[in-house]
Design an enzyme around this catalytic site. Structure first.
Site: not given
Length: 592
Positions: A163, A194, A272
């Site tokens: 992402h 992911d 992230s």
């Protein structure tokens, strides 16, 4: 209120923020005399260049983040309320003495080791992305800039979250301590898990960079340090937490159920893709948090990471995680087990639905009882043993299989036990869950905009798309299974108004069933049926027994007029064009 990682930390914070009378912004040099009771037992020489950044008002909320501990305190003020934060930057610390261990399985030494590893591996990622507009599929939405984290793995590659680079148009990376940003290319992306792999061709970037090694799944209450570049600052950040839970979890980005590790460290935007370090190895990749909860974050565990990397190395690209293609029901009810002849020594789950495209569809039957997977007994609630007295759903065993691998299933059918060998493959749903990094398909004829139904299309109806999107389309997207490979649900998305289609504008958002009495298989098939029409009129049969009829020759003339009026470059998306049409489009674009 005070929460601290150690008694020494708590005493230091109490002394440091005893008063709330400071109302302006100050920078205080941090020296060994400034924290006498903290620096002496720890043996940490702190550089005078490091500083506390204080931004206070009357009600002070203060945060001190150090190597291995964090403390929070709220000091009541005397007037209006406000908030602020203070952080200590420990980038240049050196440890000269053996450091004490903190409770919870980790300590200052662990965090110091984590940051030492991170300085030569963790990078900041700058992404420019542009997502498609599914209501106007010939154009993109405005570009946006996002930031994330990543870290170097063996083979001169950078691992990050999918992402972070989804729908990317341009990616840059910057290593710690360098002002230079380097161009990066996306080598592989796995949106289900992911994860993504980046490569940087500039050899200057790789100087003094060290790869991190992958470790194992941590046990409950083991300490991990999450390293990355979260929002709120530009420097590298280390957040310490402990493992709270290990179980299959919904991956928000890929909308899949895979193994994940829950930790009590905060994972904020920008974190992230950063590593969660345990000891001197990576225990996982930070990727999401629990909305509405405090300090509940999730990291992708090493088995999922290795499965993704191995798939890319073996095939050159990511192909997905395997699935049996089954929907199963638990057999915890005694009467249900007796009905299917399960004696007290048998446990398992009942097959309720089978994907027609799966290999299991050729072998298994509805109401079969799955007793074991590759020799591992399946409990009545669908779980299997995992580590020390833990249990997880047997789907995890399925997802860890490689494509085209065979699994042995023990099945109870009509009271008799059977064993079947089933080849596992990644399976695609009838309605795609995500469509990242690709342009939407569309076909326009006489102002009728046809598109395949996808969940991203439904997401255009807003955050509450489940309730605001057309109910029938939403139910089909979530429940229907494909009957054959390549099948799509083609819908009439909207009607671009013109004299040719007046009166049909209310038929939008309906599924297209047939074209000239031929059942539509997918959008490409619909396009072929329209382009190859040899009749005077063309007929479209829709949901609810609705019908659209157009004069074919007049409709073709109107199509060009409508495209020009709405400034649409082509009547169909690039994936529907044949080679001759693509060459023609390139030539016309060059001449214009």
């Amino acid at each position: 209120m005070l929460r601290a990682g150690s008694n020494a930390a708590g005493r230091a914070i109490r002394r440091l923020y005893r008063s709330s009378s400071i109302t302006s912004r100050h920078y205080y040099p941090v020296t060994t005399s400034f924290l006498p009771n903290l620096t002496a037992p720890l043996g940490l020489p702190i550089s005078n260049n490091d500083s506390f950044d204080h931004s206070f008002h009357n009600n002070v909320s203060c945060k001190c983040t150090t190597l291995g501990f964090s403390a929070y305190s709220t000091v009541a003020g005397t007037a209006a309320s406000a908030t602020s934060s203070s952080e200590v930057d420990f980038v240049n610390l050196e440890v000269e003495a053996e450091l004490p261990r903190l409770s919870g399985g980790g300590g200052i030494g662990d965090a110091y080791s984590a940051i030492e590893l991170a300085l030569d591996s963790v990078v900041k990622i700058f992404t420019v992305s542009s997502s498609p507009n599914y209501f106007l599929p010939w154009q993109n939405k405005s570009q946006r800039e996002t930031m994330g984290s990543g870290f170097v793995i063996p083979g001169k590659r950078i691992l990050t979250n999918a992402h972070v680079v989804a729908d990317y148009t341009f990616v840059l990376v910057r290593k710690h301590g360098s002002p230079t940003k380097y161009r990066a290319e996306v080598q592989a992306v796995g949106h289900e898990c992911d994860l993504a792999i980046l490569v940087v061709e500039n050899e200057e970037f790789w100087q003094n960079m060290s790869p991190l090694e992958l470790g194992n799944i941590p046990y409950l209450q083991e300490a991990v340090a999450v390293v990355g570049y979260p929002q709120g600052g530009d420097n590298i950040s280390v957040t310490k937490g402990v493992v709270s839970r290990v179980e299959p979890t919904q991956y928000v980005h890929g909308a899949t159920q895979l193994l994940a590790i829950q930790i009590d460290a905060a994972i904020n935007p920008g974190n992230s893709g950063g590593p969660a370090i345990m000891g001197d190895k990576v225990a996982g990749v930070a990727f999401q948090n629990l909305s509405g909860a405090e300090n509940i974050g999730y990291i992708i565990p090493v088995p999922v990471i290795k499965h993704f990397i191995a798939g890319v190395e073996e095939r050159g690209n990511y192909v997905g995680f395997c699935s049996l293609g089954l929907s199963c029901q638990s057999t915890e009810n005694l009467q249900l087990r007796e009905h299917f002849h399960m004696h007290p020594g048998l446990t398992g789950v009942m097959v309720s639905k089978i994907n027609p495209l799966s290999n299991a569809h050729k072998v298994l039957k509805k109401d079969d009882i799955l007793l074991s997977f590759d020799g591992v007994p399946i409990a009545n609630d669908g779980t299997v043993p995992f580590r020390n007295r833990e249990r997880i759903t047997f789907d995890h065993l399925v997802s860890m299989k490689k494509p085209n691998e065979t699994a042995v299933l023990k099945v109870l059918r009509n009271g008799e036990e059977h064993e079947f060998d089933i080849t596992l493959q990644p399976l695609q749903p009838l309605v795609p869950v995500h469509q990242f990094d690709k342009l939407p398909s569309y076909f326009i004829f006489a102002g009728l905009l046809f598109v395949p139904l996808t969940q991203p299309y439904l997401h255009e109806y807003g955050e509450d798309w489940y309730n605001t999107s057309p109910r029938r389309l939403c139910e089909r997207a979530l429940r229907e299974l494909p009957r054959k490979a390549g099948e799509q649900l083609v819908i009439l998305s909207q009607v671009l108004m013109d004299d040719i289609n007046t009166g049909y504008e209310r038929l939008a958002e309906l599924q297209v069933k047939k074209v000239n009495n031929v059942e539509v298989e997918n959008l490409k098939h619909l396009c072929q049926l329209v382009e190859g029409c040899e009749k005077e009129a063309i007929r479209f049969d829709l949901d609810d027994e609705r019908v659209i009829v157009l004069n074919y020759s007049m409709a073709k003339v109107a199509t060009s007029r409508i495209l020009q009026r709405h400034r649409i470059p082509n009547a169909m998306s690039g994936d529907l064009l044949n080679n001759e049409q693509k060459v023609s489009n390139i030539a016309s674009a060059c001449s214009s």
